[in-house]
Design a protein around this motif. Structure first.
Motif, PDB file in Angstrom:
ATOM      1  N   HIS A  89      27.970  45.320  19.257  1.00  0.00           N
ATOM      2  CA  HIS A  89      27.378  44.269  20.671  1.00  0.00           C
ATOM      3  C   HIS A  89      26.694  45.058  21.584  1.00  0.00           C
ATOM      4  N   VAL A  90      25.771  44.820  22.610  1.00  0.00           N
ATOM      5  CA  VAL A  90      25.158  45.955  23.811  1.00  0.00           C
ATOM      6  C   VAL A  90      25.129  45.370  24.798  1.00  0.00           C
ATOM      7  N   VAL A  91      24.883  45.966  25.634  1.00  0.00           N
ATOM      8  CA  VAL A  91      25.218  45.879  27.747  1.00  0.00           C
ATOM      9  C   VAL A  91      23.674  46.071  28.108  1.00  0.00           C
ATOM     10  N   ALA A  92      23.526  44.718  28.834  1.00  0.00           N
ATOM     11  CA  ALA A  92      21.898  45.383  29.543  1.00  0.00           C
ATOM     12  C   ALA A  92      22.371  45.220  30.692  1.00  0.00           C
ATOM     13  N   TYR A 142      14.161  43.349  21.700  1.00  0.00           N
ATOM     14  CA  TYR A 142      14.993  45.246  22.031  1.00  0.00           C
ATOM     15  C   TYR A 142      16.798  44.455  21.003  1.00  0.00           C
ATOM     16  N   ALA A 143      16.502  43.200  21.269  1.00  0.00           N
ATOM     17  CA  ALA A 143      18.250  43.060  21.024  1.00  0.00           C
ATOM     18  C   ALA A 143      18.760  41.751  20.607  1.00  0.00           C
ATOM     19  N   VAL A 144      17.514  41.186  19.735  1.00  0.00           N
ATOM     20  CA  VAL A 144      17.721  40.526  19.317  1.00  0.00           C
ATOM     21  C   VAL A 144      18.713  40.865  18.123  1.00  0.00           C
ATOM     22  N   GLY A 145      19.500  39.288  17.303  1.00  0.00           N
ATOM     23  CA  GLY A 145      20.904  39.917  16.210  1.00  0.00           C
ATOM     24  C   GLY A 145      22.217  40.842  16.927  1.00  0.00           C
ATOM     25  N   HIS A 146      22.113  40.862  18.177  1.00  0.00           N
ATOM     26  CA  HIS A 146      23.610  42.291  19.371  1.00  0.00           C
ATOM     27  C   HIS A 146      23.958  40.814  19.922  1.00  0.00           C
ATOM     28  N   SER A 147      25.117  40.719  19.640  1.00  0.00           N
ATOM     29  CA  SER A 147      26.239  39.743  21.026  1.00  0.00           C
ATOM     30  C   SER A 147      25.718  40.946  22.593  1.00  0.00           C
ATOM     31  N   VAL A 148      25.489  40.121  23.939  1.00  0.00           N
ATOM     32  CA  VAL A 148      24.853  40.823  25.083  1.00  0.00           C
ATOM     33  C   VAL A 148      26.186  40.536  26.167  1.00  0.00           C
ATOM     34  N   LEU A 149      26.729  41.816  25.879  1.00  0.00           N
ATOM     35  CA  LEU A 149      28.479  41.521  26.865  1.00  0.00           C
ATOM     36  C   LEU A 149      28.471  41.232  28.609  1.00  0.00           C
ATOM     37  N   GLY A 150      26.760  41.311  28.826  1.00  0.00           N
ATOM     38  CA  GLY A 150      26.993  41.044  30.420  1.00  0.00           C
ATOM     39  C   GLY A 150      25.857  41.801  30.899  1.00  0.00           C
ATOM     40  N   LEU A 151      25.240  41.211  31.805  1.00  0.00           N
ATOM     41  CA  LEU A 151      24.267  42.466  32.693  1.00  0.00           C
ATOM     42  C   LEU A 151      25.134  43.085  34.281  1.00  0.00           C
ATOM     43  N   VAL A 186      21.663  32.047  36.324  1.00  0.00           N
ATOM     44  CA  VAL A 186      20.334  31.621  36.643  1.00  0.00           C
ATOM     45  C   VAL A 186      20.234  32.566  34.494  1.00  0.00           C
ATOM     46  N   VAL A 187      20.941  34.104  34.520  1.00  0.00           N
ATOM     47  CA  VAL A 187      20.673  34.952  33.709  1.00  0.00           C
ATOM     48  C   VAL A 187      22.110  34.394  32.654  1.00  0.00           C
ATOM     49  N   ARG A 188      23.201  33.669  32.408  1.00  0.00           N
ATOM     50  CA  ARG A 188      23.400  33.213  31.827  1.00  0.00           C
ATOM     51  C   ARG A 188      24.281  34.360  31.227  1.00  0.00           C
ATOM     52  N   LEU A 189      24.605  35.247  31.522  1.00  0.00           N
ATOM     53  CA  LEU A 189      25.463  36.177  31.354  1.00  0.00           C
ATOM     54  C   LEU A 189      25.981  36.356  32.167  1.00  0.00           C
ATOM     55  N   PRO A 190      26.998  37.099  31.900  1.00  0.00           N
ATOM     56  CA  PRO A 190      28.893  37.604  32.994  1.00  0.00           C
ATOM     57  C   PRO A 190      27.730  39.270  33.453  1.00  0.00           C
ATOM     58  N   PRO A 375      28.444  49.333  35.280  1.00  0.00           N
ATOM     59  CA  PRO A 375      29.708  48.579  35.315  1.00  0.00           C
ATOM     60  C   PRO A 375      30.314  47.377  34.137  1.00  0.00           C
ATOM     61  N   VAL A 376      28.721  47.466  33.529  1.00  0.00           N
ATOM     62  CA  VAL A 376      29.608  46.429  32.238  1.00  0.00           C
ATOM     63  C   VAL A 376      30.837  46.886  31.092  1.00  0.00           C
ATOM     64  N   LEU A 377      30.339  48.062  31.128  1.00  0.00           N
ATOM     65  CA  LEU A 377      30.648  49.452  30.140  1.00  0.00           C
ATOM     66  C   LEU A 377      31.713  49.612  30.623  1.00  0.00           C
TER      67      LEU A 377
END
Length: 394
Positions: A89-92, A142-151, A186-190, A375-377
């Motif tokens: 997992h990664v966080v944006a 930078y995030a290919v192959g990882h799950s993005v938990l949110g923005l 729009v970004v389709r992330l939490p 904030p996501v972390l």
């Protein structure tokens, strides 16, 4: 494939109310590859509860069991350590400042994987459109192959994180901007929204080197605000307005403030004000804080004194607040002390007896990048079973 988690982007971290899974995850983060017996002692949970929550966290890719080095078998139950899993997992995040936007990507230990800075457009709608347009390419790089938990979306001033609204940022000239409502579809992330002072306080509590106890985090930039942490959680205040120090009076200042008063802290010590003074005094060719800091690093006495004077004015304004709160530590995020930490005693000396409690933040040049993701972390470590993955970046 890792199972999905349920999205709750508005939840607020309250560390002293951690459920079992969160308590286990925090123990793994802070103890450094602990065995389950250590987690039991740390959390006060039963062995069965720790085993159950560990299994949940392992299944979600939030913790892992690192291989132990080869060694001779020991009697009794083997020690099986746990560690934070930073491979899935990664966080944006995006930090919105007066001069620029800072995009960032971090792992679950708050370590910056990537960052990019771009100039900020003027109108809120244009800025948010720019964020939405740039984010997919940033994640593809930078995030290919990882799950993005949110923005995480972080900026200065008064922010209501539960509503996802920027209530007011005088430095930007923005009011009542529903950041989450506009960006999330729009970004389709939490999307998790926070002020930069509170975001950095969260980051210090989770990943910093400052330690525990009661903490005040003071952010001095184009926006000036603060966050107060006590008992492992952040003081929110009515309408999430706790930490609003922008209009504290600065003794001796006559700078006019848009609020109608004179001598308010933000208009007196903001980055833009400091840059204007440097240009007016012939220290720099134009009002640019980077030029002032460069001159100070190169030993220009006038530049150094201007930086010192800002720290003294900040100290005079916030000293009554610190006297009232009596924190264990004051963490300062401010450009001059970030690059020239030997200037910090200027603030400490003005605070008198509280001066030995002053520290610079833990994140150095990564400060804004870490703030953007914080904030996501914070939500992950508050409620690890309550966030859904957004899927791997494509």
């Amino acid at each position: 494939m890792l199972p999905a988690l349920i999205a709750t982007p508005g939840r607020r971290p309250v560390p002293h109310r951690l459920d079992g899974a969160a308590a286990v995850l925090r123990a793994v983060l802070h103890r450094g590859s602990p065995a389950r017996t250590e987690i039991i002692r740390e959390t006060g949970l039963s062995a069965a509860a720790v085993s159950r929550h560990t299994a949940e966290l392992l299944a979600l890719g939030l913790v892992r069991q690192p291989p132990e080095p080869d060694q001779r078998p020991r009697p009794g139950r083997p020690r099986i350590p746990l560690d934070i899993d930073t491979s899935h997992h990664v966080v944006a995040g995006v930090h919105i400042a007066v001069p620029r936007l800072t995009f960032s990507l971090t792992d679950l230990r708050g370590r910056v994987i990537a960052r990019e800075r771009v100039p900020r457009l003027s109108r809120p709608s244009a800025v948010l459109h720019d964020v939405a347009a740039r984010l997919p390419g940033f994640l593809r790089r930078y995030a290919v192959g990882h799950s993005v938990l949110g923005l995480g979306v972080v900026t200065g001033g008064w922010v209501d994180p539960d509503a996802g609204v920027l209530v007011e940022n005088a430095a930007l000239g923005w009011r009542d901007i529903p950041l989450r409502r506009l960006l999330q579809p729009v970004v389709r992330l939490p999307v998790h929204v926070e002020s930069h002072a509170r975001a950095l306080a969260h980051a210090e509590l989770l990943f910093g080197t400052i330690g525990g106890g009661d903490l005040v985090h003071l952010f001095v930039g184009n926006a000036v605000d603060a966050a107060i942490a006590t008992g492992g959680g952040l003081l929110q205040g009515r309408g999430h307005g706790a930490g609003g120090v922008a209009h504290l009076p600065v003794p001796g200042s006559t700078a006019p403030c848009p609020c109608g008063r004179t001598g308010c802290l933000q208009v007196t010590v903001a980055d833009g004000t400091l840059a204007q003074r440097a240009a007016a005094g012939g220290i720099t060719a134009r009002p640019d804080l980077r030029l002032l800091l460069r001159a100070a690093r190169e030993g220009d006495g006038r530049a150094m004194e201007l930086c010192r004077s800002r720290l003294r004015m900040v100290a005079r304004a916030v000293r009554p607040v610190l006297d009232m709160i009596s924190p264990d530590v004051l963490v300062l995020t401010e450009a001059a002390t970030l690059h020239l930490p030997h200037l910090l005693p200027e603030l400490s000396g003005e605070l008198g007896g509280a001066g030995d409690l002053v520290r610079t933040g833990s994140f150095g040049a990564d400060t804004l990048a870490v703030a953007a993701a914080a904030p996501v972390l914070a939500a992950v470590y508050q409620d690890p079973l309550g966030l859904r993955t957004a899927g791997s970046a494509r």
